[in-house]
Design an enzyme around this catalytic site. Structure first.
Site, PDB file in Angstrom:
ATOM      1  N   TRP A   1       0.873  -1.186   0.000  1.00  0.00           N
ATOM      2  CA  TRP A   1       0.000   0.000   0.000  1.00  0.00           C
ATOM      3  C   TRP A   1       0.906   1.231   0.000  1.00  0.00           C
ATOM      4  O   TRP A   1       1.834   1.311   0.820  1.00  0.00           O
ATOM      5  CB  TRP A   1      -0.856  -0.038   1.264  1.00  0.00           C
ATOM      6  CG  TRP A   1      -1.834   1.075   1.452  1.00  0.00           C
ATOM      7  CD1 TRP A   1      -2.690   1.583   0.527  1.00  0.00           C
ATOM      8  CD2 TRP A   1      -2.077   1.797   2.672  1.00  0.00           C
ATOM      9  NE1 TRP A   1      -3.460   2.570   1.096  1.00  0.00           N
ATOM     10  CE2 TRP A   1      -3.103   2.731   2.397  1.00  0.00           C
ATOM     11  CE3 TRP A   1      -1.541   1.748   3.961  1.00  0.00           C
ATOM     12  CZ2 TRP A   1      -3.598   3.597   3.371  1.00  0.00           C
ATOM     13  CZ3 TRP A   1      -2.036   2.607   4.933  1.00  0.00           C
ATOM     14  CH2 TRP A   1      -3.057   3.524   4.636  1.00  0.00           C
TER      15      TRP A   1
ATOM     16  N   ASP B   1      -0.509  -5.645   9.411  1.00  0.00           N
ATOM     17  CA  ASP B   1      -1.562  -4.713   9.023  1.00  0.00           C
ATOM     18  C   ASP B   1      -2.779  -5.547   8.635  1.00  0.00           C
ATOM     19  O   ASP B   1      -2.714  -6.348   7.704  1.00  0.00           O
ATOM     20  CB  ASP B   1      -1.072  -3.853   7.839  1.00  0.00           C
ATOM     21  CG  ASP B   1      -2.095  -2.805   7.421  1.00  0.00           C
ATOM     22  OD1 ASP B   1      -3.309  -3.046   7.582  1.00  0.00           O
ATOM     23  OD2 ASP B   1      -1.681  -1.748   6.919  1.00  0.00           O
TER      24      ASP B   1
ATOM     25  N   LYS C   1     -13.398  -1.031   6.543  1.00  0.00           N
ATOM     26  CA  LYS C   1     -13.999  -1.904   5.530  1.00  0.00           C
ATOM     27  C   LYS C   1     -14.941  -2.919   6.178  1.00  0.00           C
ATOM     28  O   LYS C   1     -16.030  -3.164   5.691  1.00  0.00           O
ATOM     29  CB  LYS C   1     -12.928  -2.656   4.744  1.00  0.00           C
ATOM     30  CG  LYS C   1     -11.551  -2.013   4.748  1.00  0.00           C
ATOM     31  CD  LYS C   1     -11.331  -0.999   3.663  1.00  0.00           C
ATOM     32  CE  LYS C   1     -10.077  -0.197   3.943  1.00  0.00           C
ATOM     33  NZ  LYS C   1      -9.651   0.630   2.858  1.00  0.00           N
TER      34      LYS C   1
HETATM   35  N1  KET Z   1      -3.773  -0.578   5.657  1.00  0.00           N
HETATM   36  C1  KET Z   1      -4.046  -0.995   4.417  1.00  0.00           C
HETATM   37  C2  KET Z   1      -3.338  -2.195   3.878  1.00  0.00           C
HETATM   38  C3  KET Z   1      -4.999  -0.301   3.653  1.00  0.00           C
HETATM   39  O1  KET Z   1      -5.270  -0.750   2.437  1.00  0.00           O
HETATM   40  C4  KET Z   1      -5.649   0.829   4.186  1.00  0.00           C
HETATM   41  C5  KET Z   1      -6.592   1.612   3.363  1.00  0.00           C
HETATM   42  C6  KET Z   1      -5.342   1.206   5.491  1.00  0.00           C
HETATM   43  C7  KET Z   1      -4.387   0.495   6.198  1.00  0.00           C
HETATM   44  C8  KET Z   1      -5.982   2.392   6.163  1.00  0.00           C
HETATM   45  O2  KET Z   1      -7.250   2.151   6.634  1.00  0.00           O
HETATM   46  P1  KET Z   1      -7.960   3.085   7.726  1.00  0.00           P
HETATM   47  O3  KET Z   1      -9.188   3.573   7.072  1.00  0.00           O
HETATM   48  O4  KET Z   1      -7.004   4.176   8.127  1.00  0.00           O
HETATM   49  O5  KET Z   1      -8.245   2.186   8.896  1.00  0.00           O
HETATM   50  N2  KET Z   1      -6.605   1.520   2.095  1.00  0.00           N
HETATM   51  C9  KET Z   1      -7.517   2.101   1.118  1.00  0.00           C
HETATM   52  C10 KET Z   1      -7.867   3.536   1.361  1.00  0.00           C
HETATM   53  C11 KET Z   1      -6.696   4.458   1.486  1.00  0.00           C
HETATM   54  O6  KET Z   1      -5.771   4.418   0.666  1.00  0.00           O
HETATM   55  O7  KET Z   1      -6.708   5.229   2.456  1.00  0.00           O
HETATM   56  C12 KET Z   1      -6.942   1.867  -0.278  1.00  0.00           C
HETATM   57  O8  KET Z   1      -5.852   1.285  -0.403  1.00  0.00           O
HETATM   58  O9  KET Z   1      -7.584   2.256  -1.260  1.00  0.00           O
END
Ligand code: KET
Length: 422
Positions: free
Chosen positions: A155, A236, A271
């Site tokens: 990511w 993660d 999610k």
């Molecule tokens: N870790 C991973 C692997 C991840 O894909 C995301 C979010 C997060 C953490 C952050 O999640 P939070 O909402 O802070 O609990 N990914 C999606 C959104 C973004 O980029 O913020 C994405 O990859 O599209």
């Protein structure tokens, strides 16, 4: 001249008392922000006025009507939380006790020995992004020499967050573009050669961006290498329930805890409970013993205080309510199953249409990759064409969020991809 620009860092240097606060050029050294590869694309999608546009860019689950769902279990929890709501004091730095305890059981299992031994500390954080940042700040302070190793690819924001904490970020081999699978041997070799006390960022399930996960046997094979090299895993878990199931997706976390490893876990409810904007996440640390856990919690509190002081109340209470209520918990589990199965159905449809339209090309990776994402192998130029000509928004790395497809748009998406592949 009162101000001079330090060319290397593009920062202003103050010279004696001559600092010109109101200089007409005081922000001239602030460079333009190129934008975030995921969030900027999502913003561009919002501005696109074409009716047939399709958003498979950001990691958000959309239902079959193309809407972000409000899960019935979460809605019921919200009614209860709002009805019972009282005064709004500050939460403790580490968050609400009921949320923290419910998260521990969700991650490590109801009978976890590590929890019973008092070796696990959990902090409620501002999304799992907040958990990654707090963990990164803590590591930079207490393991200042440790390098962060992330999968190639990962990511995008992992690198940004950990570099933002002052850490050096390097990669280990992961995705095999020739097979669409995992380079497990190369990954293992790289970890065997890693410096002692390196931090290893691992996606506990539903790898972002590739959708390629370790098997149970491969997770087990990592354990002796982690022990031997004294590596520090940082897990993660942002997509719990989207892979094989809520408990199944915690396999690696429970394995590491049972095997006596000490490690970090950042987990998200964005999610799994469709609570993106509520910023619900946590950071847990499994420690060697309860006495160390007390001090780790203390210093985590100090780290949180320095960052944002304490987390917000509302979203965390929805999560705590859903996880601990005897009626809402099974409801939520069924809702997660439905989301997981809908994604699998979309994978199958995309695979079938593409296989028919582009014969001779192997699309089986859509079926084997897990979670929201598939790495399509489409080039940045092909992704640009898809966006500009067909209104299909993929991240330029070729990452596609399968959860953005539905029965009304999957055929159009497959046709567009087939057109750029020909
Ligand atoms: N870790 C991973 C692997 C991840 O894909 C995301 C979010 C997060 C953490 C952050 O999640 P939070 O909402 O802070 O609990 N990914 C999606 C959104 C973004 O980029 O913020 C994405 O990859 O599209």
């Amino acid at each position: 001249m009162a101000l001079s620009v330090c060319a290397a860092k593009n920062c202003l240097q103050q010279q004696g008392d001559d600092f010109l606060l109101w200089s007409p050029s005081m922000f001239q050294h602030v460079e333009a922000y190129p934008g975030d590869p995921i969030l900027s694309l999502n913003e561009a999608f919002g501005k696109d006025t074409r009716p047939g546009k399709i958003n498979v860019s950001i990691g958000i689950y959309f239902d079959d009507n193309g809407k972000i769902p409000m899960l019935p279990s979460v809605r019921a929890a919200e009614h209860k939380v709002v009805n019972d709501a009282g005064a709004r004091p500050y939460l403790p730095m580490e968050g609400a006790a009921n949320f923290r305890s419910a998260v521990q059981h969700l991650l490590f299992g109801a009978d976890s020995a590590a929890i019973k031994e008092g070796r696990v500390v959990t902090m409620q954080t501002v999304g799992s992004s907040g958990g990654l940042k707090i963990g990164g700040d803590f590591i930079k302070r207490y393991f200042p020499q440790s390098v962060m190793l992330v999968s190639d690819p990962t990511w995008d924001n992992h690198r940004a967050v950990f570099e933002g904490c002052g850490m050096t970020v390097k990669t280990y081999p992961y995705y095999d573009s020739t097979t669409g699978g995992l380079k497990f041997e190369a990954m293992l070799e790289a970890l065997k050669a890693a410096d002692k006390h390196s931090i290893v960022l691992l996606h506990a399930c539903c790898h972002n961006p590739t959708g390629v996960d370790l098997s149970k046997e491969q997770w087990q094979a990592l354990v002796p290498v982690i022990k031997e090299r004294e590596l520090i895993p940082f897990m993660d878990l942002a997509y719990q329930g989207y892979g094989d199931g809520i408990d199944e997706d915690a396999f690696a976390i429970r394995l590491f805890a049972e095997q006596g490893l000490s490690f970090f876990v950042a987990n998200s409810f964005s999610k799994s409970m469709s609570l993106y904007g509520e910023r619900c996440g946590a950071l847990s640390v499994v420690c060697p013993d309860a006495a160390q856990a007390v001090n780790v919690l203390g210093q985590m509190k100090a780290t949180i205080r320095r960052n944002y002081s304490n987390p917000p109340i509302h979203g965390g209470q929805l999560v705590a309510q859903v996880l601990s209520d005897a009626t809402l918990r099974p409801m939520w589990e069924a809702e997660v199953k439905e989301m997981r199965e809908r994604i699998q159905l979309m994978r199958r449809k995309l695979h079938d249409v593409l296989s028919a339209k582009v014969p001779g090309r192997d699309f089986s990776y859509f079926l084997t990759q897990r979670g929201m994402f598939s790495y399509t192998g489409l080039s940045a130029e092909q992704c640009d064409r898809l966006r500009e000509e067909f209104g299909l928004y993929l991240v330029r790395s070729g990452r596609m969020c399968i959860a953005g497809l539905n029965s009304g748009n999957v055929e159009a998406a497959a046709n567009a991809i087939a057109a750029v592949l020909k």
